[in-house]
Design a protein around this motif. Structure first.
Motif, PDB file in Angstrom:
ATOM      1  N   ASP A 443       0.827  -1.214   0.000  1.00 42.01           N
ATOM      2  CA  ASP A 443       0.000   0.000   0.000  1.00 42.01           C
ATOM      3  C   ASP A 443       0.857   1.259   0.000  1.00 42.01           C
ATOM      4  O   ASP A 443       0.498   2.271  -0.626  1.00 42.01           O
ATOM      5  CB  ASP A 443      -0.925   0.003   1.212  1.00 42.01           C
ATOM      6  CG  ASP A 443      -2.001  -1.077   1.133  1.00 42.01           C
ATOM      7  OD1 ASP A 443      -2.317  -1.501   0.003  1.00 42.01           O
ATOM      8  OD2 ASP A 443      -2.498  -1.505   2.189  1.00 42.01           O
ATOM      9  N   PRO A 588      -9.536   3.413   1.054  1.00 38.72           N
ATOM     10  CA  PRO A 588      -9.212   3.902  -0.300  1.00 38.72           C
ATOM     11  C   PRO A 588      -9.764   3.021  -1.401  1.00 38.72           C
ATOM     12  O   PRO A 588     -10.319   3.533  -2.382  1.00 38.72           O
ATOM     13  CB  PRO A 588      -7.672   3.919  -0.295  1.00 38.72           C
ATOM     14  CG  PRO A 588      -7.300   4.128   1.133  1.00 38.72           C
ATOM     15  CD  PRO A 588      -8.317   3.349   1.902  1.00 38.72           C
ATOM     16  N   ARG A 589      -9.637   1.707  -1.285  1.00 39.97           N
ATOM     17  CA  ARG A 589     -10.120   0.841  -2.359  1.00 39.97           C
ATOM     18  C   ARG A 589     -11.640   0.866  -2.456  1.00 39.97           C
ATOM     19  O   ARG A 589     -12.198   0.824  -3.551  1.00 39.97           O
ATOM     20  CB  ARG A 589      -9.588  -0.581  -2.180  1.00 39.97           C
ATOM     21  CG  ARG A 589     -10.253  -1.397  -1.111  1.00 39.97           C
ATOM     22  CD  ARG A 589      -9.793  -2.839  -1.130  1.00 39.97           C
ATOM     23  NE  ARG A 589      -8.396  -2.971  -0.751  1.00 39.97           N
ATOM     24  CZ  ARG A 589      -7.531  -3.768  -1.384  1.00 39.97           C
ATOM     25  NH1 ARG A 589      -7.924  -4.501  -2.409  1.00 39.97           N
ATOM     26  NH2 ARG A 589      -6.276  -3.849  -0.974  1.00 39.97           N
ATOM     27  N   LEU A 592     -12.757   4.282  -3.906  1.00 42.47           N
ATOM     28  CA  LEU A 592     -12.435   4.332  -5.329  1.00 42.47           C
ATOM     29  C   LEU A 592     -13.428   3.507  -6.138  1.00 42.47           C
ATOM     30  O   LEU A 592     -13.903   3.949  -7.196  1.00 42.47           O
ATOM     31  CB  LEU A 592     -11.016   3.813  -5.563  1.00 42.47           C
ATOM     32  CG  LEU A 592     -10.543   3.766  -7.018  1.00 42.47           C
ATOM     33  CD1 LEU A 592     -10.599   5.143  -7.661  1.00 42.47           C
ATOM     34  CD2 LEU A 592      -9.138   3.181  -7.110  1.00 42.47           C
ATOM     35  N   ALA A 614     -11.160   9.400  -1.233  1.00 43.55           N
ATOM     36  CA  ALA A 614     -10.241   8.256  -1.224  1.00 43.55           C
ATOM     37  C   ALA A 614      -8.789   8.733  -1.234  1.00 43.55           C
ATOM     38  O   ALA A 614      -7.928   8.197  -0.528  1.00 43.55           O
ATOM     39  CB  ALA A 614     -10.504   7.352  -2.431  1.00 43.55           C
ATOM     40  N   ALA A 615      -8.503   9.788  -2.037  1.00 46.51           N
ATOM     41  CA  ALA A 615      -7.139  10.322  -2.112  1.00 46.51           C
ATOM     42  C   ALA A 615      -6.712  10.918  -0.773  1.00 46.51           C
ATOM     43  O   ALA A 615      -5.550  10.762  -0.359  1.00 46.51           O
ATOM     44  CB  ALA A 615      -7.050  11.367  -3.218  1.00 46.51           C
ATOM     45  N   VAL A 617      -7.767  10.026   2.251  1.00 52.81           N
ATOM     46  CA  VAL A 617      -7.499   8.930   3.192  1.00 52.81           C
ATOM     47  C   VAL A 617      -6.154   8.277   2.869  1.00 52.81           C
ATOM     48  O   VAL A 617      -5.339   7.999   3.767  1.00 52.81           O
ATOM     49  CB  VAL A 617      -8.630   7.891   3.143  1.00 52.81           C
ATOM     50  CG1 VAL A 617      -8.296   6.694   4.045  1.00 52.81           C
ATOM     51  CG2 VAL A 617      -9.953   8.515   3.581  1.00 52.81           C
ATOM     52  N   ALA A 618      -5.898   8.029   1.583  1.00 51.39           N
ATOM     53  CA  ALA A 618      -4.638   7.402   1.184  1.00 51.39           C
ATOM     54  C   ALA A 618      -3.443   8.280   1.542  1.00 51.39           C
ATOM     55  O   ALA A 618      -2.408   7.786   2.002  1.00 51.39           O
ATOM     56  CB  ALA A 618      -4.649   7.120  -0.323  1.00 51.39           C
ATOM     57  N   TRP A 626      -1.825   3.612  -3.570  1.00 54.38           N
ATOM     58  CA  TRP A 626      -3.227   3.973  -3.763  1.00 54.38           C
ATOM     59  C   TRP A 626      -3.382   5.414  -4.228  1.00 54.38           C
ATOM     60  O   TRP A 626      -4.271   5.740  -5.028  1.00 54.38           O
ATOM     61  CB  TRP A 626      -4.018   3.732  -2.474  1.00 54.38           C
ATOM     62  CG  TRP A 626      -4.363   2.291  -2.302  1.00 54.38           C
ATOM     63  CD1 TRP A 626      -3.774   1.379  -1.472  1.00 54.38           C
ATOM     64  CD2 TRP A 626      -5.350   1.576  -3.040  1.00 54.38           C
ATOM     65  NE1 TRP A 626      -4.343   0.149  -1.628  1.00 54.38           N
ATOM     66  CE2 TRP A 626      -5.319   0.236  -2.586  1.00 54.38           C
ATOM     67  CE3 TRP A 626      -6.259   1.931  -4.031  1.00 54.38           C
ATOM     68  CZ2 TRP A 626      -6.164  -0.741  -3.096  1.00 54.38           C
ATOM     69  CZ3 TRP A 626      -7.110   0.951  -4.548  1.00 54.38           C
ATOM     70  CH2 TRP A 626      -7.052  -0.363  -4.076  1.00 54.38           C
ATOM     71  N   GLN A 627      -2.530   6.305  -3.761  1.00 55.08           N
ATOM     72  CA  GLN A 627      -2.588   7.687  -4.230  1.00 55.08           C
ATOM     73  C   GLN A 627      -2.398   7.746  -5.746  1.00 55.08           C
ATOM     74  O   GLN A 627      -3.125   8.473  -6.446  1.00 55.08           O
ATOM     75  CB  GLN A 627      -1.507   8.530  -3.543  1.00 55.08           C
ATOM     76  CG  GLN A 627      -1.791   8.862  -2.087  1.00 55.08           C
ATOM     77  CD  GLN A 627      -0.666   9.674  -1.482  1.00 55.08           C
ATOM     78  OE1 GLN A 627       0.248   9.147  -0.848  1.00 55.08           O
ATOM     79  NE2 GLN A 627      -0.708  10.978  -1.671  1.00 55.08           N
ATOM     80  N   ILE A 630      -5.476   6.221  -7.605  1.00 52.81           N
ATOM     81  CA  ILE A 630      -6.655   7.087  -7.478  1.00 52.81           C
ATOM     82  C   ILE A 630      -6.538   8.284  -8.419  1.00 52.81           C
ATOM     83  O   ILE A 630      -7.511   8.658  -9.100  1.00 52.81           O
ATOM     84  CB  ILE A 630      -6.833   7.539  -6.013  1.00 52.81           C
ATOM     85  CG1 ILE A 630      -7.237   6.345  -5.138  1.00 52.81           C
ATOM     86  CG2 ILE A 630      -7.881   8.646  -5.911  1.00 52.81           C
ATOM     87  CD1 ILE A 630      -7.113   6.608  -3.649  1.00 52.81           C
TER      88      ILE A 630
END
Length: 782
Positions: A443, A588-589, A592, A614-615, A617-618, A626-627, A630
């Protein structure tokens, strides 16, 4: 043959109809156009059905497929054998392929002879020259299927598909080679059943195969070429090539001749001795001979053979003694201990027997690799590094151990291996503890660290025979490989994990398999795999259940089941938030996935809101991977919404983030989307550069489906740039890749698109060759 003729007729009838239509009267053009369209559709349907039934459509290749090891140095003293192998492979024969078996002791130069012969016969086998070594089996029981798939990929452009079994692939391979001139080199087949070797042999009368073996090998056909030790003059010449010709001349010539005698004129023994002599560039050869003689006096009965008499060639272990005598004492001790441990070993085993620390053990092992006594390999797709000792080296190691070590001491050392193993396992970090940190590293985008920890976790689990940690470590490696786009390796790892009958492990296999199916748009298969994963969990693992359902949301979004996907995403998000801090890493997942459903519904504001959340949180969790994903999905959504400039800025952010964590697969996605954006803004030169970079990136990753998708983007750019020839070639490449992943219908459509590009070119050529009406009238008036 009939299948190929039928394909040609059905695909070229519409072309003929179109060409005739250009010259026909106006009243016949609609009829001919209808006929052309009918045959085009019929041809595409036939292609699709044959693809699904396993019938291969040959792909015209621009160059001969060649997969041979390089020729390393000259082949000394084997001119007669080389000529014999070439003659046997190229002489006209009967109705089947010509088979030549090269037999000889270990290290006699069989592989070198086969490789040199294969390179020399380039003109005799214009349809392909391929080789495979069977000494190290990386594929387990399915090695024949993997090798046939590789051969077919090289020769026919279509490798092994999921639906192909070994029998189907063998039939295709034999059919493909029946009418071609192909050379196959099968190296080190001594431990392979003859029937499996037979399956790998080509069938056509213009084909040939070179097979190497240390043992007498009967495959029911072919000729045998036997290798024996080199002649003395060539042995000295080989030694000079390895350590420098000046060192075997002048007053050192007699010492070089003596070294060749002591090595029994055996090629590998000479290479082994040269490995130590190279490390002593200023040492005279007569000093090395003296040192070896002193060693023999102390350690080797009987005495070395007198000058002028070589060691017995059948006794390879005595021929290796000269190189062994030149090693340091600690290296000689390590060689002796190779006879006590398994053929595949880890450095800690030698560390325990030699009673040294880990860095010193690694140094000694690497030294044994340098002198070609030990080989560093990876045992399977998991990539855990291990070391392998050839069986004839192990026999030599046992021999030198027996000569200098009392029986009681040898027995104590064997017991020490068991005690060391127990100490090593008890001091190792539990596999589950290591594995728990792997996903955190993934991650965070620390992929190299995640690879190392996953492999360490797998190694510890296997040593302790802990099945659940082993399966989870395999799936962690599979997810890492999936991030790199290496779909074939992911399938191998997933299959290995599935064989561990643990519901938690198999549920993860189902999720990763569903992810792969979603990538290639096999949405029904993806849903089935994911639902099986949920069934296997039975509510036992909430975190894994959330991951599976988030993946299922994405399947619904692609399958136009958007309302169903939205309802599921809301439920999964509620469950994730209910877990508190434990569920924050899954947010995030889930967010997204929910955003992508909103994008599918056309609610781009809601999609942007969820993805921005989501961005955030990531970013708070420092989930760099994840960033990046996203931001990429935000850019993709902005393109769909028509906000091209906004998409371009967001995409550059994603590109920088993927580059920062060394994620080439993500970089490829960004470049492919960037090419589409440049097309939308009319910047075709920039678009083509980005598309070519994307295609090249995906080609090295191994994801054929996304590689085909990028190729289609590039073909569209080439078409817009009025380069139909380049566009056709790129479309054919895309069709081949789609056929490789089993998407036969889409591959047929792409081939049809490539075919249609011929029509305007043919029309322009014909009209250019015929006089126009105006020019004809002016000519008549004149």
């Amino acid at each position: 043959m009939f299948s190929r003729f039928r394909q040609a007729v059905l695909l070229f009838l519409p072309v003929i109809a179109a060409l005739v239509g250009i010259l026909a009267d106006a009243k016949f053009k609609p009829l001919l156009a209808a006929v052309g369209i009918f045959f085009l559709i019929l041809g595409l349907v036939v292609l699709s059905r044959e693809r699904r039934s396993g019938t291969s459509v040959p792909v015209k290749r621009s160059r001969t497929p060649v997969d041979l090891p390089p020729q390393v140095g000259p082949l000394l003293g084997r001119d007669d054998k080389l000529a014999e192998v070439v003659r046997l492979c190229t002489s006209p024969g009967g109705d089947t392929a010509r088979i030549v078996v090269i037999r000889g002791e270990a290290g006699m130069g069989k592989t070198a002879l086969a490789v040199h012969a294969a390179h020399r016969m380039a003109k005799d086998f214009p349809d392909g020259r391929l080789s495979i070594s069977l000494e190290q089996n990386l594929y387990g029981d399915k090695y024949v299927r993997h090798i046939l798939g590789d051969f077919l990929q090289a020769l026919d452009g279509i490798g092994a598909r999921e639906v192909d079994d070994e029998t189907t692939l063998a039939a295709r391979y034999h059919r493909v080679t029946r009418d071609r001139a192909v050379l196959i080199v099968l190296d080190a087949v001594e431990n392979i059943p003859p029937e499996n070797v037979q399956a790998l042999l080509p069938r056509g009368p213009r084909c040939a195969a070179i097979v190497t073996s240390r043992k007498d090998f009967d495959i029911g056909q072919g000729s045998t070429v036997t290798l024996r030790p080199l002649e003395p003059e060539y042995s000295v010449q080989l030694l000079g090539n390895l350590i420098g010709s000046k060192r075997v001349q002048g007053d050192q010539e007699s010492a070089a001749t003596r070294i060749a005698e002591l090595c029994a004129y055996h090629p590998y023994s000479l290479e082994f001795a040269a490995s130590s002599l190279v490390d002593r560039p200023r040492s005279a050869l007569n000093i090395a001979v003296l040192r070896a003689s002193e060693f023999w006096t102390a350690h080797r009965p009987p005495s070395p053979p007198p000058a002028g008499e070589p060691a017995k060639s059948a006794e390879l272990r005595y021929a290796l003694d000269f190189g062994f005598a030149l090693l340091t004492e600690e290296e000689r001790n390590a060689v002796r201990r190779l006879g006590l441990i398994e053929p595949h070993f880890y450095p800690w085993m030698l560390q325990a027997l030699l009673k040294v620390d880990e860095p010193e053990a690694m140094r000694i092992v690497n030294r044994l690799v340098a002198v070609q006594l030990v080989e560093r390999i990876t045992a399977d797709s998991a990539g855990v590094p291990v070391y392998r000792t050839h069986d004839w080296v192990r026999q030599y190691a046992r021999d030198v151990l027996d000569r200098g070590t009392p029986t009681a001491e040898r027995r104590n050392e064997k017991d020490e291996i068991t005690r060391a193993a127990n100490r090593h396992l008890s001091s190792s970090m539990p596999a589950a503890t290591i594995q728990d940190t792997v996903y955190g590293d993934i991650d965070k985008g620390e992929l190299a660290s995640a690879f190392q920890k996953a492999r360490q976790s797998l190694a510890v689990a296997r040593k302790k025979e802990e099945k659940t940690p082993e399966g989870l470590a395999l799936m962690a490696l599979a997810e890492l490989r999936a991030e790199a786009g290496e779909t074939d390796v992911v399938r191998d790892l997933a299959e290995m994990a599935w064989n561990i009958d643990v519901p938690e492990v198999r549920a993860r296999v189902c999720r990763v398999q569903g992810h792969l199916y979603r990538r290639v748009r096999r949405l029904r298969d993806a849903e089935q795999a994911l639902r099986l994963g949920l069934e296997l969990l039975g509510g036992a693992d909430d975190s894994e259940g959330i991951r599976i359902r988030a993946e299922l949301v994405l399947v619904y979004a692609l399958d136009s089941r958007l309302r169903e996907g939205l309802e599921l995403s809301v439920a999964v998000l509620r469950e994730c938030e209910a877990k508190g801090p434990a569920g924050k890493g899954l947010l995030p997942r889930v967010l997204l996935a929910k955003g992508m459903v909103h994008a599918g519904l056309g609610d781009f504001e809601a999609a942007e809101s969820e993805m921005c959340r989501a961005a955030e949180v990531a970013e708070g969790l420092k989930f760099a991977l994840w960033q990046a994903w996203i931001q990429y999905r935000r850019a993709e959504t902005a393109v769909t919404a028509g906000r091209v400039r906004e998409a371009q800025g967001t995409l550059y952010t994603a590109l920088e983030q993927f580059t920062a964590i060394g994620h080439r697969y993500g970089v490829g996605h960004c470049r492919s989307l960037l090419a589409r954006i440049h097309v939308m803004t009319g910047q075709l030169l920039h678009a083509e550069a980005a598309a070519e970079e994307a295609v090249e990136t995906f080609r090295t990753c191994g994801d054929a489906w996304i590689d085909a998708d990028a190729a289609l983007v590039l073909a569209d750019i080439q078409r817009r740039s009025r380069r139909p020839g380049d566009a056709q070639a790129t479309l054919r490449t895309a069709a081949r890749l789609l056929g490789q992943v089993g998407d036969g219908w889409r591959a047929a459509r792409v081939r049809g698109a490539a075919l249609l590009l011929y029509l305007p070119r043919a029309r322009s050529v014909l009209l250019g060759a015929l006089p126009s009406r105006r020019s004809a009238e002016s000519s008549g008036h004149a």
